[in-house]
Structures are given as structure tokens and as C-alpha cells.
Design a protein around this motif. Sequence first.
Motif, mmCIF file in Angstrom:
data_model
loop_
_atom_site.group_PDB
_atom_site.id
_atom_site.type_symbol
_atom_site.label_atom_id
_atom_site.label_comp_id
_atom_site.label_asym_id
_atom_site.label_seq_id
_atom_site.Cartn_x
_atom_site.Cartn_y
_atom_site.Cartn_z
ATOM 1 N N HIS A 259 39.782 24.345 -9.732
ATOM 2 C CA HIS A 259 39.231 25.421 -10.545
ATOM 3 C C HIS A 259 40.216 25.902 -11.597
ATOM 4 O O HIS A 259 39.796 26.376 -12.662
ATOM 5 C CB HIS A 259 38.837 26.611 -9.655
ATOM 6 C CG HIS A 259 37.601 26.381 -8.852
ATOM 7 N ND1 HIS A 259 36.361 26.830 -9.235
ATOM 8 C CD2 HIS A 259 37.411 25.730 -7.679
ATOM 9 C CE1 HIS A 259 35.454 26.480 -8.343
ATOM 10 N NE2 HIS A 259 36.075 25.815 -7.382
ATOM 11 N N SER A 273 33.783 27.339 0.555
ATOM 12 C CA SER A 273 34.197 28.421 -0.352
ATOM 13 C C SER A 273 35.546 29.010 0.050
ATOM 14 O O SER A 273 35.784 30.213 -0.124
ATOM 15 C CB SER A 273 33.122 29.527 -0.406
ATOM 16 O OG SER A 273 31.938 29.030 -0.982
ATOM 17 N N ASN A 291 39.148 37.465 0.858
ATOM 18 C CA ASN A 291 38.770 38.871 0.766
ATOM 19 C C ASN A 291 37.994 39.243 2.023
ATOM 20 O O ASN A 291 36.840 38.836 2.204
ATOM 21 C CB ASN A 291 37.916 39.118 -0.477
ATOM 22 C CG ASN A 291 37.703 40.599 -0.744
ATOM 23 O OD1 ASN A 291 37.871 41.442 0.137
ATOM 24 N ND2 ASN A 291 37.329 40.926 -1.979
ATOM 25 N N HIS A 294 34.204 40.679 2.023
ATOM 26 C CA HIS A 294 33.015 39.863 1.793
ATOM 27 C C HIS A 294 32.466 39.363 3.132
ATOM 28 O O HIS A 294 33.172 38.699 3.898
ATOM 29 C CB HIS A 294 33.357 38.669 0.898
ATOM 30 C CG HIS A 294 33.673 39.062 -0.510
ATOM 31 N ND1 HIS A 294 34.325 38.236 -1.391
ATOM 32 C CD2 HIS A 294 33.432 40.204 -1.198
ATOM 33 C CE1 HIS A 294 34.468 38.836 -2.557
ATOM 34 N NE2 HIS A 294 33.944 40.035 -2.463
ATOM 35 N N GLU A 298 32.448 34.128 -1.100
ATOM 36 C CA GLU A 298 31.974 34.010 -2.476
ATOM 37 C C GLU A 298 32.887 33.061 -3.232
ATOM 38 O O GLU A 298 34.116 33.102 -3.077
ATOM 39 C CB GLU A 298 31.965 35.374 -3.166
ATOM 40 C CG GLU A 298 30.877 36.317 -2.691
ATOM 41 C CD GLU A 298 30.776 37.540 -3.577
ATOM 42 O OE1 GLU A 298 31.458 37.569 -4.631
ATOM 43 O OE2 GLU A 298 30.025 38.462 -3.235
ATOM 44 N N ARG A 299 32.287 32.240 -4.057
ATOM 45 C CA ARG A 299 33.089 31.285 -4.789
ATOM 46 C C ARG A 299 33.789 31.964 -5.962
ATOM 47 O O ARG A 299 33.347 32.989 -6.485
ATOM 48 C CB ARG A 299 32.232 30.131 -5.294
ATOM 49 C CG ARG A 299 31.164 30.501 -6.296
ATOM 50 C CD ARG A 299 30.223 29.345 -6.552
ATOM 51 N NE ARG A 299 29.275 29.616 -7.617
ATOM 52 C CZ ARG A 299 29.469 29.253 -8.881
ATOM 53 N NH1 ARG A 299 30.584 28.585 -9.205
ATOM 54 N NH2 ARG A 299 28.573 29.523 -9.810
ATOM 55 N N VAL A 300 34.894 31.381 -6.359
ATOM 56 C CA VAL A 300 35.668 31.882 -7.495
ATOM 57 C C VAL A 300 35.056 31.338 -8.775
ATOM 58 O O VAL A 300 34.889 30.133 -8.940
ATOM 59 C CB VAL A 300 37.146 31.461 -7.370
ATOM 60 C CG1 VAL A 300 37.912 31.821 -8.627
ATOM 61 C CG2 VAL A 300 37.785 32.119 -6.157
ATOM 62 N N VAL A 312 41.590 37.103 -9.788
ATOM 63 C CA VAL A 312 40.452 36.278 -9.392
ATOM 64 C C VAL A 312 39.159 37.022 -9.709
ATOM 65 O O VAL A 312 39.016 38.218 -9.387
ATOM 66 C CB VAL A 312 40.517 35.925 -7.893
ATOM 67 C CG1 VAL A 312 39.250 35.220 -7.448
ATOM 68 C CG2 VAL A 312 41.734 35.060 -7.610
ATOM 69 N N ARG A 314 35.250 36.861 -8.848
ATOM 70 C CA ARG A 314 34.169 36.299 -8.039
ATOM 71 C C ARG A 314 32.832 36.829 -8.547
ATOM 72 O O ARG A 314 32.776 37.575 -9.512
ATOM 73 C CB ARG A 314 34.368 36.645 -6.560
ATOM 74 C CG ARG A 314 35.676 36.106 -5.955
ATOM 75 C CD ARG A 314 35.734 36.409 -4.478
ATOM 76 N NE ARG A 314 37.050 36.150 -3.899
ATOM 77 C CZ ARG A 314 37.372 35.060 -3.224
ATOM 78 N NH1 ARG A 314 36.450 34.114 -3.020
ATOM 79 N NH2 ARG A 314 38.579 34.913 -2.720
ATOM 80 N N SER A 315 31.771 36.456 -7.866
ATOM 81 C CA SER A 315 30.431 36.825 -8.328
ATOM 82 C C SER A 315 30.224 38.330 -8.362
ATOM 83 O O SER A 315 29.499 38.847 -9.218
ATOM 84 C CB SER A 315 29.369 36.183 -7.435
ATOM 85 O OG SER A 315 29.496 34.773 -7.430
ATOM 86 N N GLN A 341 40.861 45.707 -5.659
ATOM 87 C CA GLN A 341 39.662 45.010 -6.105
ATOM 88 C C GLN A 341 38.718 45.982 -6.792
ATOM 89 O O GLN A 341 38.772 47.200 -6.562
ATOM 90 C CB GLN A 341 38.953 44.312 -4.944
ATOM 91 C CG GLN A 341 38.428 45.246 -3.875
ATOM 92 C CD GLN A 341 37.660 44.508 -2.806
ATOM 93 O OE1 GLN A 341 36.911 43.580 -3.088
ATOM 94 N NE2 GLN A 341 37.854 44.912 -1.548
ATOM 95 N N ARG A 347 25.704 41.162 -10.231
ATOM 96 C CA ARG A 347 26.238 39.829 -9.949
ATOM 97 C C ARG A 347 26.440 39.074 -11.254
ATOM 98 O O ARG A 347 25.607 39.114 -12.161
ATOM 99 C CB ARG A 347 25.298 39.069 -9.022
ATOM 100 C CG ARG A 347 25.786 37.675 -8.625
ATOM 101 C CD ARG A 347 24.868 37.068 -7.598
ATOM 102 N NE ARG A 347 24.981 37.783 -6.329
ATOM 103 C CZ ARG A 347 25.865 37.472 -5.394
ATOM 104 N NH1 ARG A 347 26.696 36.450 -5.562
ATOM 105 N NH2 ARG A 347 25.901 38.160 -4.261
#
Length: 529
Positions: A259, A273, A291, A294, A298-300, A312, A314-315, A341, A347
Motif C-alpha cells: 500500500h 486486513s 486499532n 474497530h 478496516e482496510r487502510v 493512516v 481508514r474508511s 484518532q 465513510r
Amino acid sequence: MNPGDQWHDDTSASPRESPYLRARIPRILLPNCEVQRPKEPTMFMTTVELPVDILLAIFGYLTPNDILIVRQTCKKLFEITHLRSLWHRLMQSHVLEENIPVPGLGQRPLESLTAGEIERHTFQALRFRQNWISESPMPTTEVSLSTVPNSRIVSLQFLSNSGCQWLISLTMVTPLTGPRLFLLQCWDLQTPSPTCVALRELRQIGSMAATNNPSGSAVLAVQCPQHSIQILSISPNPSNPVNGFVTLASFRDDISTPHLFTGSTLLTGDVNSRFRLWKIENPQTKIELQNPDHHQAERVLAALLDERFVVVVRSTTLEVYELPRVTPETMQERVLHPIVQHRWPWRIDTVVISAQAVWPRTQLRLPAPINILIRFGSLFPWPINLLHHYELRPNTFYVQSNSISEENLPFQFPPILRQTFGSPVRLFAPTDLVLGSCGSAMWIDSHTEDYFGHSNCGQRLAGKYSSGLMAKDHEDEEATLSDQLASTAATSVYRVHEADSWVRLALDECEGRVAIGHVHGEISILGYA
């Protein structure tokens, strides 16, 4: 005559010759008498008589165009306005401190340039900026690169490394018969007609990440089915483009997707993930970014890496992790949790992130502002028709020698919403977002009603510039989404066309270049410098 006055025997002297008579007789009675006064020494100097250092100090407050006017006055000022120290100061105050990129300078330091070269680069940078931020920037050059028939551009990215200027392209080819394949190409942009210097044919590819800090020889991380991840470099003088890409390393430990690639550090994600940081010199030791808030992984979507921390996206969240100071003796796998965070209001559908190079902070190696350009998703199959520009501003109270904590963050938190742009996208219409290193944001959208009178097809290449100079900005207060005025009139429109063939976008703001990938495999390179 009053009593007591004595008569001075000056009858033989004329009024012009007698000082006594000149003092006693009114001037009106002596129309032809010119009073001679002693000449007083003047306390003023002409501009030309001033010392050179004083003139240089004065000229430092003029604009480069004013210097050209002063140069035409006399020989002395002509010579002074050609001094290197003057143009070094003008370049610094009017270009570098204003965060204006200098096309053609590359990685050459100012100390290695002559006075004439600094003057030429100064005017070139100012002309480029004036064109770049205008309402309708005009390209000065345009080049089209043709690949192969029945192809589609999948990825584009500019690279600069050791004086080389490249464009990396990934093309998906769908032949009439047989399986599809991918062409990975590197184009040399230092010639008027770019040429392909490296070519590799791939039967299958999962993902690709080009380094955003090409200080070493490694430039690409490619996920292939034969090898989990291949690290590629580019040969400086290949005899054949087929031999241009050189495999530096291959990693087979697990199937992971690259990524982010910065220097020698990779951020990869697996099918579960799980996202981990690791160095290509030591692939066995990985640092997982996790994290615990969550409930499901969740994907980065995007990330930015620094020596001390990683940001980072995320969604649903924006996270900052502190990277441990690892030595070869203390290397071990570990799990990191975010120091702080921020939860997004919706989203995310598409996002790009980039650090903005601000000259004073670059010189002092302080954290630079981070720009985040977001298109949020919606409950429908299409994203919303707005783009949101957020900024993470540097924390002036951040102490680099101390550990990162909620009380000692490198950035002000939460991020500030700088502006909202109207950017409509039709259902299933291709779109893309990019951010430049000097504050420019560009995107492809479907706003074409103002140009073609209809909205069923057509695309627009638009953009917006943000200086990133906080001392000159007056947007210190965080704004809510409802307070933002979505407007297309304030953006720069670089190009429009009456089709939906643009699929990918790349931006090299330092050189003033934009690359557009087409659905039929063509690449258009527009130069604005």
C-alpha cells in the motif's frame, strides 16, 4: 536719518559693491543686483553614489520585474542587478519562501547555480505559478504516449531519482484471443519525446506501490503470483527496455498487498486486513498497526510515513501511530495502537494524502502540513458530489526529542476542514484524485454542463491550490461542513473533453506536469511550466 546715526562715506561705491548698501537698500530697489550667498555643502547623495551593499539592501525589497527596470538606468546599476547575491535573495524571498516550485531545478542546490541561472529559474517559477493558479491554465507542451491496442491505463505515477525524471505506467491489455496481461513501463521524460526505457510483461498482478521517497535504487514494489512481492529498480542505461526493470529482492512469506513504499519501508496488508510495516532489509520483523476501537478490521485507504510516526487513513478514522526507535539489536515483531484518532463524519469512498513541502519547515526538518483530499461515500451506489480538503497543521509546541503522546503531538488534532469543492460524478463515470507536493489538488469529475450544455457525458480536469503558509492564511478556525460554500467558480479548470475516456491521473507539481491515462491505453502529458 535718526539722531546718532553716522554717515558712512560709501558714495563712491555702487550698491552692487557696497556690503552696507546691499544690506540697507531693499531688494526691489536693486532689480539688477544678484545676491551672492556662500554655497553650502550638500548633505544628499544620488542613488548611484550609494554604496553597493546599501543598494543591494534596497533592491531586496523590489520585485524581479522592478529589477529589470532598474537595470536599464545606468551602467553601474546594470552591473549591480546582475550580482549573484541579489538574485539569490530574490529567489529566496519571492519563490522559495512563497512555496513556489522551480521547474527544471531538480535536486541542484542554489549554491551550485550562477547568477544568470538563478535569475532564469526565478522568472520561470513566477511565470509557472501565474499560469498554474489562473482560472484556465494553458499548457505550454503536450505529448501523447501510445501503448498497445485494446488496453487500459490502470496506474500512473511520476518519479524523480538521482537526476532522472520518470513516469511509471501500468497498462492492462485485453487481447482479442487469449488471457489478459499487464504491461509495466517506465518513460524517460528528460527528452522532448519521452521514450520507454523499461518494460516488463506480467501475466497477473495484484497491486503496485511506487516509492514516494526515491533516495535509493528501489523504486517499485509489485505483488505478483509467482513471488509475493518483488522490489524493482530501473537500470540506468539498458540496451533493451525489456531489461530495464531489475529485480532487487523477492519475498514469499505470505500473500500481502503493498500500500505504501517509502525509502526501504513497506506498508502491506493481507486478506484479513492486517496492516504491517517492515523494511526490505529485514522482512522477518514486522510492526502491525492495529486499532482496538474497530470491532472489525478496516482496510487502510492511504498512509503517510515519517521517521517518527505514520499517519493512516481508514474508511472511518484518521490515526497517528508513533514508530519505535528500533536498532538491529532490538528488532522484534510488535503491535502498535494509535496515539490519537479522529472519526470522519461519513465513510470514505476515495482519499489521497500528501505532505506539503513548505520551505522554512523543510530547511529545519520540522513536520510539514499534511493535506487530505476526500470524497465521502453515500448510501447509494455512487459517492457524494463534493470534495473535502482537510489539513493537519503542525503543532508549534511539539518537542521532537520527546515521545509522541496526546500532549506532544506533531500535528494539531483534529484535522481542519479547509474547503469544500463541488465535484459532481455521474453513476459509473471514472474519476480520480491527486495531491501535489506544493499544495495543489487535482481531480477528474463530470461537471461539464457549463462547457457542452449537457451532462450525459464529458469530463473535467479541475484543481485548487493552497499555499500552506499559515502565517498568511486566515483560516485558523475549524469550519463545519454546513459553513462551507461548495463552488466550482473558484477552481482552476485545466481541461475539458466531451467523452468519458479519462481514467487515471498523475501530478508532478515541482515540474509542472500532469499525466492523464485514457481508457484506450493512451497517456497525455501536459506541461505548464
